[in-house]
Design a protein around this motif. Structure first.
Motif, mmCIF file in Angstrom:
data_model
loop_
_atom_site.group_PDB
_atom_site.id
_atom_site.type_symbol
_atom_site.label_atom_id
_atom_site.label_comp_id
_atom_site.label_asym_id
_atom_site.label_seq_id
_atom_site.Cartn_x
_atom_site.Cartn_y
_atom_site.Cartn_z
ATOM 1 N N ALA A 118 -1.214 8.502 2.734
ATOM 2 C CA ALA A 118 -2.407 8.730 1.913
ATOM 3 C C ALA A 118 -2.979 10.123 2.160
ATOM 4 O O ALA A 118 -3.388 10.814 1.220
ATOM 5 C CB ALA A 118 -3.454 7.660 2.219
ATOM 6 N N ALA A 119 -2.995 10.568 3.427
ATOM 7 C CA ALA A 119 -3.498 11.908 3.728
ATOM 8 C C ALA A 119 -2.598 12.980 3.119
ATOM 9 O O ALA A 119 -3.087 13.977 2.571
ATOM 10 C CB ALA A 119 -3.597 12.089 5.241
ATOM 11 N N GLN A 171 0.822 -1.209 0.000
ATOM 12 C CA GLN A 171 0.000 0.000 0.000
ATOM 13 C C GLN A 171 0.857 1.261 0.000
ATOM 14 O O GLN A 171 0.516 2.253 -0.651
ATOM 15 C CB GLN A 171 -0.937 -0.015 1.206
ATOM 16 N N LEU A 172 1.973 1.231 0.719
ATOM 17 C CA LEU A 172 2.862 2.396 0.727
ATOM 18 C C LEU A 172 3.420 2.673 -0.664
ATOM 19 O O LEU A 172 3.503 3.830 -1.097
ATOM 20 C CB LEU A 172 4.001 2.172 1.730
ATOM 21 N N ILE A 192 -10.978 15.826 5.123
ATOM 22 C CA ILE A 192 -10.818 14.416 5.459
ATOM 23 C C ILE A 192 -9.343 14.060 5.664
ATOM 24 O O ILE A 192 -9.005 13.229 6.513
ATOM 25 C CB ILE A 192 -11.463 13.512 4.377
ATOM 26 N N ALA A 193 -8.455 14.723 4.936
ATOM 27 C CA ALA A 193 -7.021 14.493 5.158
ATOM 28 C C ALA A 193 -6.610 14.974 6.543
ATOM 29 O O ALA A 193 -5.884 14.272 7.270
ATOM 30 C CB ALA A 193 -6.209 15.203 4.078
ATOM 31 N N LEU A 221 -7.107 5.700 3.044
ATOM 32 C CA LEU A 221 -7.253 6.474 4.293
ATOM 33 C C LEU A 221 -7.861 5.634 5.408
ATOM 34 O O LEU A 221 -7.739 6.003 6.582
ATOM 35 C CB LEU A 221 -8.128 7.707 4.044
ATOM 36 N N GLN A 222 -8.505 4.523 5.044
ATOM 37 C CA GLN A 222 -9.114 3.638 6.041
ATOM 38 C C GLN A 222 -8.232 2.436 6.359
ATOM 39 O O GLN A 222 -8.685 1.496 6.998
ATOM 40 C CB GLN A 222 -10.472 3.137 5.525
#
Length: 964
Positions: A264-265, A224-225, A280-281, A253-254
């Protein structure tokens, strides 16, 4: 290429105190020694190679006698040796011995032991020679099908290395890795494969991302990173897929991993500037801030939120209450940074909620079990103070709560509270009466002299009506007690000789006998009346201190508080005389006030005080007495008008200073020659990049430039340029000069060496040594210098503390064709590393400066001895030479004044604080005298800064003549 300029992927240090073998001895051990002896020899060979030694004669013995060994420790040492040993000759051609090494590596890549194969694949990624790598390509590709994941993940890294440096060796690498990535099941192997596509074939990586878009949440965190990095890099090149990329980031983000959510943020902020995306970030970052346990992670997130606050303040203001959840963290640093960010997010919409939350935290901070409760409470009080000053509508609801903390055990918190009350009463006249009545009720809880001084100033300034003056005088009498301060029995002269014996005789004449007591063992004891009297007096003094707190402060020797009391009483007495009252009542009140002042003077001159009253305090109290006894319009105007005007001017000056500081931090000033960036007019190569990418790149570029030039540290222009020092004379056979560049923890020295003779100089080496907390990283390699030619030698020095250091050394060389036994030596001039290179101007509040001044142990006192005769010019000269920030506003210093008292502050790159207090005055002969006091937490910065000031106090003759 010199060894100092060659890439190095290995860093080792030899054991101290171990005897080094010569080259011939090492060669013999490698040929005839056992396994243990060969291991020790190989360890020395590796360390010597890293230190710059040339050991070409050991290459063949290692290949013949060490490569065939099966011992695993010896195999590790062989791989280290092969990684760092020179593989080419002086002309850059591959050594013939490397053919044997290539065969050895090919055998290892097909070795049945999987660890040997994996380690050999890692070794392949360190080679840069195409001739050595080409025969290994088939074996590397074969390991992609290895049974163990350790082998496969290193095989992917080896192919990445081959494709990045020599693409023609594996032209189909992206397709091979893509097929491998689809079939692979191990998370680490898939991460390495995706990283290879990310760096070398972004289009293929994007295709894989689109294939797994619906399964992103099920991937491992390491994958994911990489996917987040892939989106950040490639979404601008594919604007058609922008929506899908943003949806992918929303999904990440989840994720369960905090690292993935943080990345992600951060990426979402770059992808979109829309308010929902920013919201949301920021919410995700705040959630990580409140749930993660690592303090360093929290500090990083707070820095990120601070950047978001600067760019998207309206959106962040909506989340101010969410940010306050971080105050539950016990770390004082986290709380301090959270409050600093939150205070700047306060607006008219959220100020009441924020202040209510801060009030609850203040109440919680009274818990005795809270760690750093007093310091935390002080931070909260300062935050509430800032809110109330900016938003008057909350001042009334806050100040009443804070007034209960006037008796706080933390003196700094109590001082902040009373200063806050004083400022509110000046700025908001409607609250004066209400706060004055609250102060009358809370003043008995005050314990510190500094708080009493401000409270008495408030009472003296704002008690104007007859009712307020009567209550103020009653309150002062309660907290001061009966007069005089010194009892008459003890205020008289000392008893004469024999007086002590007279008392027992008098007691005996009255027939009084000392009481007898029975002890635990049955014996009798006599109780001394003198001891009982002393104990009784001590208990009585403690009771008076609790009952009359102002009396206790004055009796402890705080004559500054006595001066504040005298000023307060004088103002009320002058106002009382102007009221329509009976003269007898007025005279009685004035008489009581004069008695209090006279008692303070009497106590200061008696032998009962801890120390005698100072001359300044005595004159101030005497002036108050004279004003009441001999009133005049001029003296009344000073007490009743000028004092208040001075405080009002002080507040205006502080507000101007704060506004100027905000302007400086905002950086709104733009130079006329700055480049105007018009994105629409950029070349097509940059046109595919969005505004977010441009802004990010420009921000990183400006940050790198600021670090490189040290502008971000606030250094002056002289520090931003490298400095050149002459090392040898013009008549020496070798002329040398050094270009020194200080960059935070590193010192880079680029030495230019010029051969001024007609001879060829062989084995020319630069030998350097250091003094102080400096450490030479590596030893420069010897070079050969032709007639009338020059070369450049680079050396790196590591800095470990803020202390002035010295670098010294010499140049050693041999003349070609000379039969001299000893080498020629030229001693170099010393290079002094200045402390100014390590410190930069910084700011702090007055309370923080005082706290650090009281805490720091090391002090260096330097006498003012200069040829500068102007006070203002001397202060500016010291500020320039020390590269420090003047906390005392320069424009508040009168140019006609003959003295100066200023404070300077700076912070080093190691986080150390340097405090300087300058006190100088102009003598009758026109010269300046005084002292400069330097304090720091460590000895080095105090001594080094003192030496710097001592050397640079005098201005140059040109500047002095110009000033004259």
């Amino acid at each position: 290429m010199a060894s100092a300029d060659m890439p190095c992927s290995l860093l080792l240090s030899g054991a101290a105190g171990v005897e080094r073998f010569g080259v011939s001895a090492l060669k013999e051990i490698l040929e005839k020694g056992d396994i243990r002896e060969k291991i020790e020899a190989m360890e020395q060979v590796v360390v010597m190679l890293l230190e710059g030694e040339k050991l070409h004669q050991l290459l063949m013995p290692v290949i013949r006698y060490v490569l065939p060994a099966r011992d695993h420790t010896l195999k590790k040492l062989v791989m280290m040796y092969l990684e760092i040993v020179p593989k080419t000759d002086a002309e850059g051609k591959l050594l013939s011995e490397m053919i044997l090494v290539c065969n050895y590596l090919r055998n290892n890549l097909i070795h049945p032991n999987e660890y040997v194969r994996g380690a050999s694949l890692r070794l392949v990624t360190k080679f840069k020679e195409e001739e050595l790598l080409q025969p290994l390509v088939p074996s590397v590709r074969q390991n992609l099908e290895g049974r163990h994941a350790y082998v496969r993940k290193n095989a992917v890294l080896a192919i990445l290395h081959l494709y990045r440096n020599f693409e023609h060796l594996v032209p189909d690498a992206p397709d091979v890795i893509y097929n491998y990535l689809v079939a692979e099941t191990d998370a680490t192997c898939k991460r390495n494969a995706l990283l290879m596509l990310y760096e070398c074939a972004p289009e293929t990586a994007i295709a894989y991302l689109h294939d797994v878009m619906d399964q992103v949440s099920a991937q491992a965190d390491v994958i994911q990173l990489v996917l987040v990095q892939l989106v950040r890099k490639c979404f601008r090149k594919y604007p058609a897929h922008r929506a899908r990329h943003i949806r992918c980031i929303y999904t990440l983000l989840q994720a369960s991993s905090a690292a993935v959510r943080y990345e992600a943020a951060s990426t979402l902020v770059l992808l979109s500037t829309a308010s929902p995306a920013i919201r949301i970030a920021a919410t995700t970052l705040m959630d990580i801030l409140c749930t993660h346990s690592d303090t360093n992670v929290k500090l990083v997130i707070l820095d990120r939120l601070s950047l978001l606050k600067d760019s998207y303040k309206p959106v962040m203001q909506e989340l101010a209450m969410d940010l306050l959840r971080a105050l539950a963290t016990p770390s004082l640093d986290i709380r301090k940074k959270t409050l600093a960010v939150c205070v700047e997010l306060i607006s008219t919409r959220n100020v009441e909620e924020v202040v209510q939350c801060l009030k609850k935290e203040i109440v919680k901070s009274q818990d005795q079990g809270m760690e750093n409760g007093a310091e935390y409470r002080q931070l909260l009080i300062q935050a509430v103070h800032s809110c109330a000053i900016r938003f008057p509508e909350v001042a009334a609801s806050v100040v009443h709560v804070l007034m209960d903390f006037l008796g706080d055990a933390n003196v700094h918190s109590a001082v902040d509270v009373i200063n806050f009350a004083r400022e509110v009463m000046e700025l908001y006249p409607d609250l004066r009466q209400e706060l004055l009545q609250k102060l009358f009720l809370s003043i008995r809880s005050i314990r510190a002299g500094a708080v009493f001084r401000a409270a008495l100033w408030i009472i003296g300034e704002h008690a104007r009506s007859q009712q307020d003056i009567d209550r103020a005088l009653t309150t002062v009498n309660r907290i001061l007690g009966d007069m005089p301060l010194v009892p008459r029995a003890t205020a008289g002269p000392a008893p004469e000789a024999g007086g002590e014996a007279a008392a027992p005789e008098k007691q005996a004449s009255k027939g009084e006998t000392a009481p007898r007591r029975v002890l635990a063992d049955g014996t009798y004891a006599t109780q001394s009346a003198l001891a009982a009297t002393a104990a009784g007096e001590a208990d009585e003094g403690a009771k008076l201190g609790r009952k009359h707190p102002l009396r206790r402060v004055i009796l402890s020797g705080d004559y500054f508080a006595a001066c504040s009391l005298a000023n307060c009483l004088t103002k009320m007495a002058l106002r009382l005389r102007a009221l329509d009252m009976k003269e007898a009542v007025k005279n009685a009140a004035v008489a009581r006030i004069l008695l209090i002042m006279a008692s303070c003077l009497s106590y200061g001159g008696s032998g009962q005080a801890p120390h005698a009253i100072d001359e300044d305090s005595r004159r101030r109290i005497t002036t108050c007495i004279r004003t009441l006894c001999y009133p005049s319009p001029a003296s009344e105007r000073v007490f009743l008008e000028d004092f208040h005007k001075s405080f009002a001017e002080l507040l205006r000056h502080q507000q101007r200073h704060k506004a100027e500081a905000e302007e400086e931090s905002a950086g709104g000033e733009v130079q006329v020659d700055d480049t105007i960036v018009v994105r629409q007019l950029k070349p097509k190569a940059h046109g595919a990049m969005g505004s977010d990418d441009t802004r990010e790149l420009e921000a990183h570029l400006m940050q790198d430039v600021a670090i490189a030039t040290r502008e971000g540290a606030g250094s002056n222009a002289a520090m931003q340029q490298p400095r050149i020092f002459q090392l040898t004379g013009y008549s020496d056979p070798i002329y040398a000069e050094v270009n020194v560049l200080v960059h935070q923890y590193d010192i880079v020295m680029d030495v230019m060496v010029y051969n001024q003779t007609n001879d060829t100089l062989q084995a020319l080496g630069l030998e350097l040594s250091t003094m102080g907390d400096l450490k030479l990283v590596d030893r420069p390699e010897a070079v050969t210098l032709g007639p009338r030619s020059f070369t450049s030698i680079r050396a790196n020095v590591k800095v470990s503390s803020t202390e002035t250091g010295v670098i010294y050394g010499n140049i050693v060389y041999d003349v070609a064709g000379s039969h001299a036994v000893d080498s020629n030596v030229i001693v170099l001039n010393d290079i002094h590393i200045d402390i100014v290179d390590y410190i930069s101007p910084a700011t702090c509040t007055e309370a923080e400066f005082r706290a650090m001044w009281a805490e720091f142990e090391w002090e260096n006192k330097v006498a003012v001895k200069t040829n500068i005769t102007d006070i203002q010019q001397y202060l500016n000269h010291i500020i320039k030479q020390t590269n420090m920030k003047c906390l005392t506003k320069v424009d508040s210093i009168d140019h006609k004044c003959d003295f100066v008292a200023a404070t300077l502050y700076a912070r080093s790159v190691f986080g150390e604080s340097a405090l300087v207090n300058i006190g100088a005055e102009k003598q009758s002969d026109g010269k300046l005298s005084g002292h400069i006091r330097i304090r720091s937490k460590t000895q080095g910065i105090a001594l080094s800064l003192g030496d710097k000031i001592t050397l640079k106090q005098n201005a140059s003759e040109v500047s002095v003549e110009t000033a004259a």
